[in-house]
Write an enzyme that holds these catalytic residues in place. Structure first.
Site, PDB file in Angstrom:
ATOM      1  N   SER A 112       0.799  -1.218   0.000  1.00 48.72           N
ATOM      2  CA  SER A 112       0.000   0.000   0.000  1.00 48.72           C
ATOM      3  C   SER A 112       0.834   1.270   0.000  1.00 48.72           C
ATOM      4  CB  SER A 112      -0.935   0.015   1.217  1.00 48.72           C
ATOM      5  OG  SER A 112      -0.199  -0.099   2.423  1.00 48.72           O
ATOM      6  N   GLY A 144      -2.160  -4.227   1.148  1.00 50.87           N
ATOM      7  CA  GLY A 144      -2.317  -5.432   1.937  1.00 50.87           C
ATOM      8  C   GLY A 144      -1.387  -6.561   1.566  1.00 50.87           C
ATOM      9  N   ASN A 198       3.876  -5.282   5.519  1.00 55.85           N
ATOM     10  CA  ASN A 198       2.749  -6.035   6.074  1.00 55.85           C
ATOM     11  C   ASN A 198       3.199  -7.289   6.812  1.00 55.85           C
ATOM     12  OD1 ASN A 198       0.428  -4.416   5.332  1.00 55.85           O
ATOM     13  ND2 ASN A 198       0.927  -4.932   3.223  1.00 55.85           N
ATOM     14  N   ASP A 214      -4.345   7.530   9.847  1.00 52.45           N
ATOM     15  CA  ASP A 214      -3.949   6.237  10.424  1.00 52.45           C
ATOM     16  C   ASP A 214      -2.521   6.250  10.961  1.00 52.45           C
ATOM     17  OD1 ASP A 214      -2.380   6.128   8.109  1.00 52.45           O
ATOM     18  OD2 ASP A 214      -3.481   4.452   7.219  1.00 52.45           O
ATOM     19  N   HIS A 251       0.161   5.585   6.586  1.00 61.03           N
ATOM     20  CA  HIS A 251       0.274   5.845   5.146  1.00 61.03           C
ATOM     21  C   HIS A 251       0.504   7.333   4.862  1.00 61.03           C
ATOM     22  CE1 HIS A 251      -1.928   1.980   5.318  1.00 61.03           C
ATOM     23  NE2 HIS A 251      -1.160   1.693   4.279  1.00 61.03           N
TER      24      HIS A 251
END
Length: 226
Positions: free
Chosen positions: A49, A86, A114, A195, A198
């Site tokens: 991502s 993801g 991830n 968040d 990102h």
């Protein structure tokens, strides 16, 4: 006896033939011009991502901003965004061959975040990234590696094992390494989305600006002459 067609018919045929030949000549010249123009150096930015640009427009993700900045600096290139939100190193390995198509010259590899966030085995992640680098080099592609770092909350042992993946593989394959893709952006609220993970558009552009000299040097890019 040979019967010649009337003058106007002969003249009309001559004009039509001349026009056809002229058109054919233009088409041939156009094709020759296309063949003479070298295609741009093509880089595939391959990752998760952070590469895909989760939460921002595709044009605002760091691969697009990096392409724009390199072009502004005089480099003739194209950067394709093969990021998948993801994605883990296992998933990335499974899609690597079709996500990096023929005609690619280089791969900017940024994967592993991830695996780290999910607490997966650093050793398995290393094997997967190793396999991707090996496949790319077997195809004659240039590879540059963008590293990731684990947070302290996973413990010192996990952090050391994970953080060691990238310099170890860079040494093994003799490829360029940028140690931390989020350098100068991570944990900065002004450069990240809500968040805290990102990058926002400003953060993505900050990553791109920092990577310009790294990418140019890693892939031996030469700016176009004016």
């Amino acid at each position: 006896m040979l019967h010649l067609p009337p003058f106007f018919t002969t003249r009309r045929a001559f004009v039509a033939l001349s026009a056809a030949l002229l058109l054919t000549g233009k088409e041939a010249a156009a094709q020759a011009g296309k063949a003479a123009r070298p295609r741009p150096f093509t880089i595939v930015a391959f990752g998760d991502s952070l590469t895909a640009g989760l939460g921002v427009k595709r044009s605002e993700a760091f691969p697009a901003r990096l392409e724009a900045r390199l072009k502004a600096a005089g480099y003739d290139l194209r950067i394709a965004n093969a990021g998948l939100s993801g994605d883990t190193t296992a998933g990335a390995l499974a899609r690597f061959d079709f996500a990096v198509p023929r005609g690619t010259d280089a791969v900017l590899l940024a994967i592993g975040a991830n695996d780290m966030l999910q607490g997966r085995s650093p050793e398995d992640a290393k094997k997967n990234i190793d396999a991707m680098i090996t496949r790319a080099k077997a195809r004659g592609l240039k590879v540059a590696l963008l590293g990731m770092r684990a947070p302290s909350n996973w413990g010192a042992d996990y952090r050391a094992r994970f953080d060691g993946i990238y310099p170890s593989l860079a040494r093994k394959h003799a490829i360029p390494l940028d140690p931390f893709v989020l350098e100068g952006v991570a944990l900065n609220p002004a450069l990240n989305q809500a968040d805290g993970i990102h990058p926002n558009p400003l953060g993505a552009d900050r990553i791109a600006a920092r990577l310009v000299p790294f990418v140019a040097k890693s892939f031996g890019l030469k700016p176009k002459r004016p």
